[in-house]
Motif scaffolding. Structure first.
Motif, PDB file in Angstrom:
ATOM      1  N   PRO A  91       0.794  -1.238   0.000  1.00  0.00           N
ATOM      2  CA  PRO A  91       0.000   0.000   0.000  1.00  0.00           C
ATOM      3  C   PRO A  91       0.821   1.279   0.000  1.00  0.00           C
ATOM      4  O   PRO A  91       0.437   2.254  -0.653  1.00  0.00           O
ATOM      5  N   GLN A  92       1.961   1.314   0.700  1.00  0.00           N
ATOM      6  CA  GLN A  92       2.730   2.553   0.758  1.00  0.00           C
ATOM      7  C   GLN A  92       3.276   2.923  -0.618  1.00  0.00           C
ATOM      8  O   GLN A  92       3.111   4.055  -1.097  1.00  0.00           O
ATOM      9  N   GLY A  93       3.949   1.978  -1.266  1.00  0.00           N
ATOM     10  CA  GLY A  93       4.518   2.270  -2.580  1.00  0.00           C
ATOM     11  C   GLY A  93       3.444   2.545  -3.621  1.00  0.00           C
ATOM     12  O   GLY A  93       3.585   3.474  -4.435  1.00  0.00           O
ATOM     13  N   ASP A 118       4.924 -10.051  -1.423  1.00  0.00           N
ATOM     14  CA  ASP A 118       4.987  -8.806  -0.644  1.00  0.00           C
ATOM     15  C   ASP A 118       3.875  -7.834  -1.009  1.00  0.00           C
ATOM     16  O   ASP A 118       3.969  -6.640  -0.721  1.00  0.00           O
ATOM     17  N   ALA A 119       2.813  -8.337  -1.634  1.00  0.00           N
ATOM     18  CA  ALA A 119       1.765  -7.462  -2.148  1.00  0.00           C
ATOM     19  C   ALA A 119       0.954  -6.788  -1.046  1.00  0.00           C
ATOM     20  O   ALA A 119       0.530  -5.644  -1.205  1.00  0.00           O
ATOM     21  N   GLN A 120       0.688  -7.492   0.052  1.00  0.00           N
ATOM     22  CA  GLN A 120      -0.214  -6.992   1.095  1.00  0.00           C
ATOM     23  C   GLN A 120      -1.546  -6.551   0.486  1.00  0.00           C
ATOM     24  O   GLN A 120      -2.156  -5.579   0.922  1.00  0.00           O
ATOM     25  N   GLY A 121      -1.969  -7.268  -0.558  1.00  0.00           N
ATOM     26  CA  GLY A 121      -3.260  -6.986  -1.175  1.00  0.00           C
ATOM     27  C   GLY A 121      -3.234  -5.975  -2.292  1.00  0.00           C
ATOM     28  O   GLY A 121      -4.268  -5.723  -2.908  1.00  0.00           O
ATOM     29  N   LEU A 122      -2.071  -5.391  -2.603  1.00  0.00           N
ATOM     30  CA  LEU A 122      -1.985  -4.343  -3.627  1.00  0.00           C
ATOM     31  C   LEU A 122      -0.709  -4.493  -4.437  1.00  0.00           C
ATOM     32  O   LEU A 122       0.389  -4.580  -3.877  1.00  0.00           O
TER      33      LEU A 122
END
Length: 274
Positions: free
Chosen positions: A35-37, A90-94
């Motif tokens: 999400p951050q990137g 490493d997606a964390q959903g995004l």
């Protein structure tokens, strides 16, 4: 129902392949994970974003990213948890797929820069990404990866920048000769960071604006050159700088790692220039 449910689908495999350099070179695209990137890419480089993949849970949680993507006309595709995990662990959903940014030394020169970080033969992706993030935080105008440095679009580099990759020009693949020619043409001082440098960073901060003979002025437009994690700067590269500066070590540590030393140097210049 999510649009993408098959983790072995061709689209999923093509996204996952961008974790490798050959696929990035062949397609001209790269991955941004988490999400951050993704947020920073959507907000600050929407023209580069080709597709955004997310789970329904991520869409519900990160509504500001979804709204910003819609406003920018970015294509969003929902996928199952299995699909996003297959695209990137490493997606964390995004996950977003972006076109390569094309920053050049000419772009840096056009910004009339006062503070630039150069990574020369820096191989570790975590270090490179952390220095880009630190340069952004210190207010630097650009970062240049020169010589045999790591691919700036390596997923670990991108993650380590925490979105700073999209906040300032990051030039990749430059030669040290071209870097020196460009920045010296702009009248910038070139300082090499090295543990054996004759100039102490703290001493230079004490004389900002009125340095002694032979001392660099940290208030002047400055380029910091940081070398390889294992061996630092080669003597011939270090000797081409205007001055060699060391970060003082007050305690018993043998040395500082690259990213820490770079952060201290960049913030020293930022303080002096203010």
């Amino acid at each position: 129902m999510p649009e993408l449910i098959n983790p072995r689908a061709e689209r999923v495999r093509s996204v996952r392949a961008l974790s490798g350099r050959s696929a990035r070179s062949r397609t001209g695209r790269f991955l941004v994970e988490g999400p951050q990137g993704v947020r920073e890419a959507v907000l600050h480089a929407p023209r580069l974003v080709r597709d955004l993949y997310l789970t329904q849970a991520a869409a519900d949680r990160y509504t500001e990213i979804v709204d910003a993507a819609h406003d920018a006309g970015i294509t969003l595709r929902t996928g199952s948890d299995e699909v996003l995990d297959a695209m990137s662990p490493d997606a964390q959903g995004l996950v977003a797929v972006l076109d390569h940014p094309r920053a050049s030394l000419e772009d840096v020169a056009a910004r009339d820069p006062r503070l630039v970080a150069v990574l020369l033969n820096v191989r570790d992706p975590g270090n490179a990404g952390t220095v880009i993030r630190a340069a952004d935080a210190a207010g630097a105008d650009a970062v240049v990866l020169a010589g045999e440095s790591v691919d700036v679009l390596n997923p670990k580099v991108v993650r380590s920048t925490a979105g700073s990759l999209f906040h300032l020009p990051v030039v990749a693949g430059a030669s040290y000769d071209d870097v020196l020619g460009t920045v010296r043409g702009l009248g910038m001082a070139v300082l090499a960071a090295d543990g054996v440098g004759p100039h102490d960073l703290d001493d230079l901060l004490d004389v900002v604006g009125a340095p002694g003979a032979g001392q660099p002025d940290l208030a002047a437009p400055t380029v910091w050159v940081f070398g390889n994690e294992a061996w630092g700067l080669r003597p011939e590269d270090r000797d081409r700088a205007d001055a060699v500066v060391r970060v003082p070590i007050r305690g018993r540590a043998e040395s500082l790692n690259l990213a820490t030393a770079a952060t201290v140097c960049l913030y020293g210049s930022a303080r002096a220039q203010r």
